[in-house]
Scaffold this motif. Structure first.
Motif, PDB file in Angstrom:
ATOM      1  N   ARG A  25       0.835  -1.204   0.000  1.00 52.07           N
ATOM      2  CA  ARG A  25       0.000   0.000   0.000  1.00 52.07           C
ATOM      3  C   ARG A  25       0.873   1.258   0.000  1.00 52.07           C
ATOM      4  O   ARG A  25       0.589   2.225  -0.726  1.00 52.07           O
ATOM      5  CB  ARG A  25      -0.937  -0.017   1.208  1.00 52.07           C
ATOM      6  N   ALA A  26       1.929   1.257   0.805  1.00 52.86           N
ATOM      7  CA  ALA A  26       2.820   2.413   0.846  1.00 52.86           C
ATOM      8  C   ALA A  26       3.526   2.613  -0.495  1.00 52.86           C
ATOM      9  O   ALA A  26       3.666   3.737  -0.976  1.00 52.86           O
ATOM     10  CB  ALA A  26       3.849   2.239   1.967  1.00 52.86           C
ATOM     11  N   HIS A  27       3.959   1.511  -1.098  1.00 55.05           N
ATOM     12  CA  HIS A  27       4.621   1.594  -2.397  1.00 55.05           C
ATOM     13  C   HIS A  27       3.683   2.174  -3.450  1.00 55.05           C
ATOM     14  O   HIS A  27       4.076   3.038  -4.237  1.00 55.05           O
ATOM     15  CB  HIS A  27       5.098   0.209  -2.827  1.00 55.05           C
ATOM     16  N   ALA A  28       2.430   1.705  -3.437  1.00 53.80           N
ATOM     17  CA  ALA A  28       1.452   2.207  -4.407  1.00 53.80           C
ATOM     18  C   ALA A  28       1.178   3.695  -4.189  1.00 53.80           C
ATOM     19  O   ALA A  28       1.010   4.457  -5.153  1.00 53.80           O
ATOM     20  CB  ALA A  28       0.153   1.409  -4.298  1.00 53.80           C
ATOM     21  N   GLU A  29       1.143   4.114  -2.922  1.00 53.66           N
ATOM     22  CA  GLU A  29       0.868   5.525  -2.621  1.00 53.66           C
ATOM     23  C   GLU A  29       2.017   6.431  -3.039  1.00 53.66           C
ATOM     24  O   GLU A  29       1.816   7.616  -3.311  1.00 53.66           O
ATOM     25  CB  GLU A  29       0.594   5.692  -1.126  1.00 53.66           C
ATOM     26  N   ARG A  73       4.431  25.897  -7.862  1.00 50.83           N
ATOM     27  CA  ARG A  73       4.342  24.665  -7.086  1.00 50.83           C
ATOM     28  C   ARG A  73       3.959  24.985  -5.646  1.00 50.83           C
ATOM     29  O   ARG A  73       4.383  25.995  -5.092  1.00 50.83           O
ATOM     30  CB  ARG A  73       5.664  23.900  -7.107  1.00 50.83           C
ATOM     31  N   TYR A  74       3.172  24.106  -5.061  1.00 50.18           N
ATOM     32  CA  TYR A  74       2.728  24.266  -3.688  1.00 50.18           C
ATOM     33  C   TYR A  74       2.943  22.955  -2.941  1.00 50.18           C
ATOM     34  O   TYR A  74       2.678  21.879  -3.477  1.00 50.18           O
ATOM     35  CB  TYR A  74       1.239  24.635  -3.644  1.00 50.18           C
ATOM     36  N   GLY A  75       3.421  23.049  -1.714  1.00 51.32           N
ATOM     37  CA  GLY A  75       3.617  21.862  -0.894  1.00 51.32           C
ATOM     38  C   GLY A  75       2.806  21.939   0.380  1.00 51.32           C
ATOM     39  O   GLY A  75       2.606  23.023   0.943  1.00 51.32           O
ATOM     40  N   ASN A  76       2.334  20.819   0.846  1.00 51.98           N
ATOM     41  CA  ASN A  76       1.600  20.770   2.112  1.00 51.98           C
ATOM     42  C   ASN A  76       1.659  19.364   2.685  1.00 51.98           C
ATOM     43  O   ASN A  76       1.789  18.382   1.956  1.00 51.98           O
ATOM     44  CB  ASN A  76       0.139  21.192   1.922  1.00 51.98           C
ATOM     45  N   GLY A  77       1.568  19.291   3.992  1.00 51.65           N
ATOM     46  CA  GLY A  77       1.574  18.010   4.665  1.00 51.65           C
ATOM     47  C   GLY A  77       0.202  17.368   4.686  1.00 51.65           C
ATOM     48  O   GLY A  77      -0.823  18.056   4.663  1.00 51.65           O
ATOM     49  N   VAL A  78       0.184  16.053   4.731  1.00 50.12           N
ATOM     50  CA  VAL A  78      -1.067  15.305   4.812  1.00 50.12           C
ATOM     51  C   VAL A  78      -0.829  14.081   5.686  1.00 50.12           C
ATOM     52  O   VAL A  78       0.215  13.437   5.598  1.00 50.12           O
ATOM     53  CB  VAL A  78      -1.580  14.899   3.408  1.00 50.12           C
ATOM     54  N   ARG A  79      -1.791  13.777   6.560  1.00 48.37           N
ATOM     55  CA  ARG A  79      -1.687  12.626   7.441  1.00 48.37           C
ATOM     56  C   ARG A  79      -2.521  11.482   6.868  1.00 48.37           C
ATOM     57  O   ARG A  79      -3.704  11.655   6.566  1.00 48.37           O
ATOM     58  CB  ARG A  79      -2.190  12.977   8.853  1.00 48.37           C
ATOM     59  N   LEU A  80      -1.876  10.321   6.732  1.00 46.12           N
ATOM     60  CA  LEU A  80      -2.548   9.148   6.182  1.00 46.12           C
ATOM     61  C   LEU A  80      -2.423   7.991   7.181  1.00 46.12           C
ATOM     62  O   LEU A  80      -1.576   7.110   7.027  1.00 46.12           O
ATOM     63  CB  LEU A  80      -1.939   8.757   4.836  1.00 46.12           C
ATOM     64  N   PRO A  81      -3.261   7.964   8.215  1.00 48.43           N
ATOM     65  CA  PRO A  81      -3.156   6.910   9.236  1.00 48.43           C
ATOM     66  C   PRO A  81      -3.289   5.495   8.672  1.00 48.43           C
ATOM     67  O   PRO A  81      -2.715   4.550   9.229  1.00 48.43           O
ATOM     68  CB  PRO A  81      -4.317   7.235  10.187  1.00 48.43           C
ATOM     69  N   ALA A  82      -4.031   5.352   7.581  1.00 48.39           N
ATOM     70  CA  ALA A  82      -4.246   4.020   7.007  1.00 48.39           C
ATOM     71  C   ALA A  82      -3.116   3.595   6.072  1.00 48.39           C
ATOM     72  O   ALA A  82      -3.086   2.448   5.622  1.00 48.39           O
ATOM     73  CB  ALA A  82      -5.574   3.975   6.262  1.00 48.39           C
ATOM     74  N   ILE A  83      -2.189   4.528   5.765  1.00 49.35           N
ATOM     75  CA  ILE A  83      -1.108   4.215   4.819  1.00 49.35           C
ATOM     76  C   ILE A  83       0.215   4.713   5.382  1.00 49.35           C
ATOM     77  O   ILE A  83       0.792   5.679   4.873  1.00 49.35           O
ATOM     78  CB  ILE A  83      -1.373   4.829   3.431  1.00 49.35           C
ATOM     79  N   PRO A  84       0.750   4.089   6.407  1.00 53.17           N
ATOM     80  CA  PRO A  84       2.079   4.482   6.891  1.00 53.17           C
ATOM     81  C   PRO A  84       3.147   4.143   5.858  1.00 53.17           C
ATOM     82  O   PRO A  84       3.020   3.158   5.134  1.00 53.17           O
ATOM     83  CB  PRO A  84       2.246   3.651   8.162  1.00 53.17           C
ATOM     84  N   PHE A  85       4.175   4.986   5.776  1.00 58.43           N
ATOM     85  CA  PHE A  85       5.246   4.713   4.809  1.00 58.43           C
ATOM     86  C   PHE A  85       6.309   3.790   5.389  1.00 58.43           C
ATOM     87  O   PHE A  85       7.283   3.450   4.707  1.00 58.43           O
ATOM     88  CB  PHE A  85       5.890   6.006   4.307  1.00 58.43           C
ATOM     89  N   GLY A  86       6.129   3.370   6.629  1.00 57.00           N
ATOM     90  CA  GLY A  86       7.071   2.463   7.255  1.00 57.00           C
ATOM     91  C   GLY A  86       6.594   2.063   8.635  1.00 57.00           C
ATOM     92  O   GLY A  86       5.415   2.208   8.969  1.00 57.00           O
TER      93      GLY A  86
END
Length: 237
Positions: free
Chosen positions: A87-91, A157-170
């Motif tokens: 899931r993390a890889h796909a995201e 370009r614009y950057g912003n943070g996003v929290r993804l509790p269901a998709i941790p990157f590690g």
């Protein structure tokens, strides 16, 4: 690598990734460290998943003509029993979509909204934002990702943070090591070439485009000791 050098590397990585000035990037890194109340433990790479997912969605004919693969369709192409690593890889792997098409990320982005940026002539940009990238946005908080949107007209370009509790990157191991899933590009923890352990390989261009690559330029400090830096990582072959 000393604690101070680790902080400088993190600040430069954030500057290269977000375009923020040094003081803004430094403040963000310091706040990140304070919020997580964690020491700068080393990062480890999760061993590659030897069982690739059975994709449940195939590219359309138009997508296939553009060279888009099932792997680049995002989480929507994964089966329900996909592993956290898959899931993390796909995201982190999806291909940007046209502004009139749904974004291929898992959601919580601003793909397609009006840009409305100020232009030099005093007018407002009538373009729309394209979601062009999503990658880990924290050194320790594994649910913190960073989004990059780009206007299809003015190019801002614009950057912003996003929290993804269901998709941790590690994962955060009991010994304090942050385990980054294989296939996820983390700007603060570039991959290391195990065949040449004295040199870090850029996670964006693999060192092939170093003079022009922004990610390569974050490692241009002659005072850095990259032999010491190797002690900060665990690499699985």
């Amino acid at each position: 690598m000393t604690r101070d050098n680790a902080r400088k590397a993190a600040v430069r990585a954030r500057m290269a990734a977000t375009g923020e000035p040094y003081n803004v990037a430094a403040r963000a890194v310091d706040q990140d460290q304070t919020a997580d109340q964690a020491d700068p433990h080393p990062a480890a790479r999760q061993p590659t998943d030897t069982n690739p997912p059975a994709w449940t969605l195939a590219p359309t004919e138009a997508e296939a003509l553009l060279g888009i693969t099932a792997e680049e369709l995002g989480i929507r192409a994964l089966p329900a029993d996909a592993t956290p690593q898959q899931r993390a890889h796909a995201e982190a792997k999806w291909r940007s979509a046209d502004v009139d098409q749904p974004c291929r990320c898992s959601g919580d982005c601003t793909h397609g909204i009006p840009c409305d940026a100020d232009l030099d002539d005093g007018d407002r940009c009538r373009g729309r934002l394209v979601h062009v990238d999503r990658y880990p946005g924290s050194m320790w908080g594994v649910i913190e990702w960073w989004d990059v949107h780009e206007c299809d007209t003015c190019g801002d370009r614009y950057g912003n943070g996003v929290r993804l509790p269901a998709i941790p990157f590690g994962e955060r191991r009991a010994d304090g090591v942050t385990v980054i899933y294989d296939g996820v590009r983390h700007p603060n923890f570039p991959d290391i070439d195990v065949d040449d352990p004295g040199i870090e390989r850029c996670s964006s261009c693999d060192g092939d485009n170093a003079p022009e690559c922004d990610d390569c330029r974050i490692h241009d400090d002659p005072d850095e000791d990259y032999d010491d830096e190797l002690d900060e990582y665990e690499v699985y072959g």
